[in-house]
Write an enzyme that holds these catalytic residues in place. Structure first.
Site, PDB file in Angstrom:
ATOM      1  N   GLN A  39       0.843  -1.188   0.000  1.00 45.64           N
ATOM      2  CA  GLN A  39       0.000   0.000   0.000  1.00 45.64           C
ATOM      3  C   GLN A  39       0.885   1.247   0.000  1.00 45.64           C
ATOM      4  O   GLN A  39       1.701   1.468   0.897  1.00 45.64           O
ATOM      5  CB  GLN A  39      -0.990   0.057   1.167  1.00 45.64           C
ATOM      6  CG  GLN A  39      -1.978   1.221   1.106  1.00 45.64           C
ATOM      7  CD  GLN A  39      -2.854   1.212  -0.167  1.00 45.64           C
ATOM      8  OE1 GLN A  39      -2.863   0.260  -0.936  1.00 45.64           O
ATOM      9  NE2 GLN A  39      -3.596   2.287  -0.399  1.00 45.64           N
ATOM     10  N   LEU A  40       0.737   2.005  -1.044  1.00 43.07           N
ATOM     11  CA  LEU A  40       1.485   3.244  -1.207  1.00 43.07           C
ATOM     12  C   LEU A  40       1.358   4.107   0.042  1.00 43.07           C
ATOM     13  O   LEU A  40       0.270   4.256   0.598  1.00 43.07           O
ATOM     14  CB  LEU A  40       0.931   4.006  -2.414  1.00 43.07           C
ATOM     15  CG  LEU A  40       1.631   5.318  -2.773  1.00 43.07           C
ATOM     16  CD1 LEU A  40       2.983   5.038  -3.405  1.00 43.07           C
ATOM     17  CD2 LEU A  40       0.752   6.139  -3.713  1.00 43.07           C
ATOM     18  N   HIS A  41       2.459   4.677   0.500  1.00 40.61           N
ATOM     19  CA  HIS A  41       2.402   5.589   1.642  1.00 40.61           C
ATOM     20  C   HIS A  41       3.520   6.619   1.530  1.00 40.61           C
ATOM     21  O   HIS A  41       4.638   6.304   1.146  1.00 40.61           O
ATOM     22  CB  HIS A  41       2.492   4.841   2.975  1.00 40.61           C
ATOM     23  CG  HIS A  41       3.678   3.934   3.095  1.00 40.61           C
ATOM     24  ND1 HIS A  41       3.708   2.665   2.543  1.00 40.61           N
ATOM     25  CD2 HIS A  41       4.874   4.092   3.709  1.00 40.61           C
ATOM     26  CE1 HIS A  41       4.856   2.085   2.812  1.00 40.61           C
ATOM     27  NE2 HIS A  41       5.593   2.933   3.516  1.00 40.61           N
ATOM     28  N   MET A  42       3.177   7.841   1.847  1.00 33.51           N
ATOM     29  CA  MET A  42       4.130   8.944   1.801  1.00 33.51           C
ATOM     30  C   MET A  42       4.600   9.268   3.220  1.00 33.51           C
ATOM     31  O   MET A  42       3.789   9.453   4.127  1.00 33.51           O
ATOM     32  CB  MET A  42       3.485  10.189   1.178  1.00 33.51           C
ATOM     33  CG  MET A  42       4.443  11.370   1.035  1.00 33.51           C
ATOM     34  SD  MET A  42       3.638  12.856   0.370  1.00 33.51           S
ATOM     35  CE  MET A  42       2.699  13.392   1.812  1.00 33.51           C
TER      36      MET A  42
END
Length: 407
Positions: free
Chosen positions: A361-364
């Site tokens: 899951q993409l996370h910044m």
């Protein structure tokens, strides 16, 4: 009489060295070459002041014991009373019979020593970022304002690659600038910030020795990239435009794993599915498009993750239609930073993504640049946020705008 903090004057037996010297010696001191520097990393970097003073004074003592020349002086110039007191106290404790003039501690402006103290510091020290940016703190901004755009241009010309932690990078001050004409400042050592060790002071002293003797100082830098060779980022992001597009399209069809399933790499998914079920100690805030959580193993004082609720595993799956999503994540991150800066204006921040994620899951990441944390335990942790394997959100935006995918 030197300007010192009032509490140092009242409690210190550390006398003003200039008050005791003869007129003849004062004339001789006009030929002395001086290095002026602030309390490194204790302001913007928020390094503990007492520890900084202990390390700094020990290195300065070793340096002065090894170099007994009479043609130079070291001067710590600060306006932070706590830092001045810490250095003054530690220096009086360990200096023994060293000449008081060799290392002085003054309360004032490092860029106005001639006006305030009647002395010239031909060499001064300021702090920069690992990317060689100058506008990081009040002092470096003052230097930048006084010299103008020529200074960052010269820094970029001399040091086109990112800096090494703890190294010194000398840069000449233009002869026609106000700093050179009015204060006699010839060079400043741009110190890589967010670091503090004996190396921090040793590199500064070694650079000063070379420069005061008329020699060049050649600092260590990162290796220059071969333009014909792909960067590590490009190699790691090896998927083609077509495969990136296909994977992003398929991500729209993939459901999130069931709550609590899929192993440790899926630990972010439950936050996207039901953020309301988690305590406030874990979830900072959320809405229909994103969830912001506290990093469970923070690598700095402030470390949060901004996660889109749309299923995207990593930056490799992004395509041009996701540009608006990235911009929204960036806006969320900026809101966090503004709130955090209200609590502590000295903190600096970066927002970005890891090239290779350990979690799905993409996370910044929104992370403060102090890197003070019990979870920052090894070189791998440090490198994951200070090398090319961490990409600023602006770089991801640019790649999506220009080519429509991340490669």
């Amino acid at each position: 009489m030197d300007k010192r903090p009032s509490d140092i004057q009242q409690t210190s037996s550390f006398p003003d060295p200039l008050a005791r010297i003869s007129k003849r010696k004062k004339e001789e001191r006009k030929q002395v070459i001086r290095l002026g520097f602030p309390s490194i990393s204790t302001s913007f970097g928020e390094f503990p002041i007492d520890t900084a003073a202990e390390i700094g004074c020990e290195v300065i003592k070793e340096f002065l014991n090894s170099h007994n020349e009479t043609d130079f002086e070291l001067i710590l110039i600060e306006k932070d009373t706590k830092a001045l007191n810490a250095f003054d106290s530690k220096w009086r404790e360990i200096k023994n019979d060293l000449d008081d003039l060799k290392f002085q501690i003054k309360n004032g402006n490092l860029l106005q020593t001639k006006d305030e103290f009647g002395i010239e510091c031909r060499f001064i020290v300021a702090e920069i970022t690992w990317r060689m940016k100058l506008n990081t703190n009040h002092l470096s901004k003052q230097i930048l304002n006084a010299v103008g755009s020529r200074l960052p241009e010269e820094v970029k010309r001399l040091y086109p690659n990112p800096g090494i932690v703890g190294e010194a990078y000398p840069v000449s001050i233009p002869n026609d600038s106000i700093l050179h004409k009015d204060e006699g400042i010839e060079k400043f050592h741009s110190k890589k910030q967010k670091s503090y060790s004996k190396k921090t002071y040793n590199s500064m002293m070694n650079a000063f020795l070379e420069l005061k003797s008329g020699r060049e100082y050649h600092p260590a830098t990162t290796k220059k990239e071969n333009p014909q060779v792909k960067s590590a980022f490009d190699i790691l992001m090896k998927s083609s435009s077509q495969s990136s597009t296909n994977s992003s399209e398929s991500s729209l069809k993939r459901p999130l794993p069931k709550l609590g399933g899929g192993g440790w790499t899926n630990v972010l998914f439950p936050y996207c599915q039901k953020p309301e079920t988690f305590p406030k100690s874990e979830v900072y805030c959320y809405d229909d498009e994103s969830v912001i959580i506290y990093d469970k193993y923070p690598k700095a004082k402030k470390h949060l993750l901004v996660i889109p609720r749309k299923r995207i595993d990593n930056i490799e799956e992004l395509k041009k239609q996701d540009l608006e999503l990235i911009k929204k994540l960036k806006e969320k991150g900026q809101e966090i930073i503004e709130k955090m800066k209200q609590e502590n204006p000295k903190l600096g921040f970066r927002m970005g993504f890891h090239v290779i994620q350990s979690l799905k899951q993409l996370h910044m990441h929104v992370i403060s640049q102090d890197f003070i944390s019990s979870y920052l335990k090894n070189k791998k942790h440090w490198n994951s946020f200070t090398t090319e394997f961490f990409k600023d959100v602006e770089e991801i935006e640019k790649k999506l705008e220009e080519q429509g995918y991340i490669k």
